[in-house]
Design a protein around this motif. Structure first.
Motif, mmCIF file in Angstrom:
data_model
loop_
_atom_site.group_PDB
_atom_site.id
_atom_site.type_symbol
_atom_site.label_atom_id
_atom_site.label_comp_id
_atom_site.label_asym_id
_atom_site.label_seq_id
_atom_site.Cartn_x
_atom_site.Cartn_y
_atom_site.Cartn_z
ATOM 1 N N ILE A 93 -29.646 57.299 50.955
ATOM 2 C CA ILE A 93 -28.567 56.441 51.432
ATOM 3 C C ILE A 93 -29.181 55.123 51.880
ATOM 4 O O ILE A 93 -30.125 55.110 52.662
ATOM 5 C CB ILE A 93 -27.809 57.086 52.615
ATOM 6 N N GLN A 94 -28.648 54.031 51.377
ATOM 7 C CA GLN A 94 -29.052 52.696 51.825
ATOM 8 C C GLN A 94 -27.783 51.879 52.016
ATOM 9 O O GLN A 94 -26.970 51.776 51.102
ATOM 10 C CB GLN A 94 -29.959 52.008 50.820
ATOM 11 N N LEU A 95 -27.622 51.324 53.190
ATOM 12 C CA LEU A 95 -26.457 50.502 53.495
ATOM 13 C C LEU A 95 -26.962 49.126 53.910
ATOM 14 O O LEU A 95 -27.816 49.019 54.778
ATOM 15 C CB LEU A 95 -25.630 51.118 54.623
ATOM 16 N N ILE A 96 -26.455 48.099 53.258
ATOM 17 C CA ILE A 96 -26.765 46.708 53.592
ATOM 18 C C ILE A 96 -25.481 46.097 54.143
ATOM 19 O O ILE A 96 -24.407 46.327 53.591
ATOM 20 C CB ILE A 96 -27.254 45.944 52.343
ATOM 21 N N TYR A 97 -25.575 45.343 55.222
ATOM 22 C CA TYR A 97 -24.356 44.821 55.839
ATOM 23 C C TYR A 97 -24.526 43.408 56.365
ATOM 24 O O TYR A 97 -25.625 42.940 56.610
ATOM 25 C CB TYR A 97 -23.887 45.735 56.971
ATOM 26 N N VAL A 98 -23.382 42.747 56.508
ATOM 27 C CA VAL A 98 -23.256 41.462 57.188
ATOM 28 C C VAL A 98 -22.070 41.611 58.128
ATOM 29 O O VAL A 98 -21.040 42.180 57.761
ATOM 30 C CB VAL A 98 -22.989 40.309 56.190
ATOM 31 N N ALA A 99 -22.216 41.131 59.331
ATOM 32 C CA ALA A 99 -21.114 41.127 60.292
ATOM 33 C C ALA A 99 -20.978 39.703 60.820
ATOM 34 O O ALA A 99 -21.937 39.139 61.342
ATOM 35 C CB ALA A 99 -21.386 42.102 61.428
ATOM 36 N N ASP A 100 -19.793 39.130 60.642
ATOM 37 C CA ASP A 100 -19.561 37.759 61.080
ATOM 38 C C ASP A 100 -18.079 37.562 61.365
ATOM 39 O O ASP A 100 -17.367 38.537 61.629
ATOM 40 C CB ASP A 100 -20.079 36.757 60.048
ATOM 41 N N GLU A 101 -17.596 36.320 61.276
ATOM 42 C CA GLU A 101 -16.186 36.058 61.568
ATOM 43 C C GLU A 101 -15.250 36.754 60.593
ATOM 44 O O GLU A 101 -14.060 36.907 60.865
ATOM 45 C CB GLU A 101 -15.903 34.547 61.574
ATOM 46 N N ASN A 102 -15.764 37.238 59.472
ATOM 47 C CA ASN A 102 -14.948 37.964 58.497
ATOM 48 C C ASN A 102 -15.003 39.476 58.689
ATOM 49 O O ASN A 102 -14.507 40.227 57.853
ATOM 50 C CB ASN A 102 -15.409 37.606 57.075
ATOM 51 N N GLY A 103 -15.643 39.938 59.746
ATOM 52 C CA GLY A 103 -15.725 41.364 60.023
ATOM 53 C C GLY A 103 -17.016 41.979 59.512
ATOM 54 O O GLY A 103 -17.963 41.287 59.144
ATOM 55 N N PHE A 104 -17.048 43.313 59.489
ATOM 56 C CA PHE A 104 -18.213 44.080 59.040
ATOM 57 C C PHE A 104 -18.063 44.330 57.551
ATOM 58 O O PHE A 104 -17.102 44.952 57.112
ATOM 59 C CB PHE A 104 -18.286 45.410 59.813
ATOM 60 N N GLN A 105 -19.000 43.812 56.760
ATOM 61 C CA GLN A 105 -18.949 43.957 55.307
ATOM 62 C C GLN A 105 -20.172 44.745 54.863
ATOM 63 O O GLN A 105 -21.297 44.253 54.966
ATOM 64 C CB GLN A 105 -18.931 42.580 54.644
ATOM 65 N N ALA A 106 -19.933 45.957 54.390
ATOM 66 C CA ALA A 106 -21.018 46.851 54.012
ATOM 67 C C ALA A 106 -21.071 47.031 52.512
ATOM 68 O O ALA A 106 -20.045 47.019 51.833
ATOM 69 C CB ALA A 106 -20.821 48.205 54.688
ATOM 70 N N GLN A 107 -22.288 47.238 51.997
ATOM 71 C CA GLN A 107 -22.504 47.527 50.588
ATOM 72 C C GLN A 107 -23.463 48.697 50.492
ATOM 73 O O GLN A 107 -24.458 48.748 51.192
ATOM 74 C CB GLN A 107 -23.109 46.328 49.856
ATOM 75 N N GLY A 108 -23.151 49.621 49.599
ATOM 76 C CA GLY A 108 -24.022 50.755 49.360
ATOM 77 C C GLY A 108 -23.490 51.588 48.214
ATOM 78 O O GLY A 108 -22.271 51.705 48.043
#
Length: 142
Positions: A86-101
Motif C-alpha cells: 500500500i502506498q498513498l500519496i497526498y496533498v492537503a490544501d485549500e481544496n481539501g485532502f487529495q489522495a492517490q493510490g
C-alpha cells in the motif's frame, strides 16, 4: 459472603490465565529505525519522516500558503495483512485532502448516454433552460 469470596477468587484466577495473542500485537511492536523532524520553522514550514523495521514509512512536508491556509504533502507505505503493498500519496490544501493510490477505489465510468447528453448540451448552449425566467403559477383553481 463465602460465595462472593469464591466468585472473586475464580475471576482473579481466570484473569491470570489471559495471554494476549503476540501475532495480533506485532504491528504495535514495530521499532522505529529512522526518524527526522524539522520545524516548525520561523516561516511556518515543517517536515517529518520515519521508517520502521517492519516496512512502514511515512513522510510529510508543509508550509503556509497564506495567513489561513496550510499546504501539506506527503506519503506513507506499508504492507497490508494480505501481502498487498500500500502506498498513498497526498496533498492537503485549500481544496481539501487529495489522495492517490493504486488501492483506492475508482468511480465507475460515465454511461455513454450521459456522455452524449453532456456533449449535446455543450454544443447547444442556446437551448439551456436555466437562463429562462420562471413561468408564473402552474396551479389552476377551478
Amino acid at each position: 459472603m463465602i460465595t462472593l469470596v469464591v466468585l472473586i477468587g475464580l475471576f482473579g484466577c481466570s484473569l491470570g490465565q489471559y495471554r494476549p495473542n503476540p501475532a495480533a500485537g506485532s504491528a504495535a511492536a514495530a521499532r522505529i529505525v529512522s526518524q527526522t523532524q524539522e520545524g516548525p520553522n520561523p516561516d511556518g514550514s515543517y517536515a517529518w519522516s520515519y521508517d520502521t523495521d517492519n516496512g512502514i514509512s511515512a513522510r510529510e512536508t508543509g508550509r503556509p500558503k497564506s495567513a489561513d491556509i496550510l499546504e501539506a504533502q506527503g506519503e506513507f507505505k506499508f504492507t497490508a495483512l494480505d501481502g498487498t503493498p500500500i502506498q498513498l500519496i497526498y496533498v492537503a490544501d485549500e481544496n481539501g485532502f487529495q489522495a492517490q493510490g493504486a488501492h483506492l477505489p475508482t468511480p465507475p465510468p460515465i454511461p455513454d448516454a450521459i456522455l452524449r447528453s453532456l456533449e449535446y448540451n455543450a454544443q447547444h448552449p442556446e437551448e439551456d433552460d436555466s437562463q429562462r425566467p420562471a413561468q408564473g403559477g402552474g396551479f389552476r383553481s377551478g
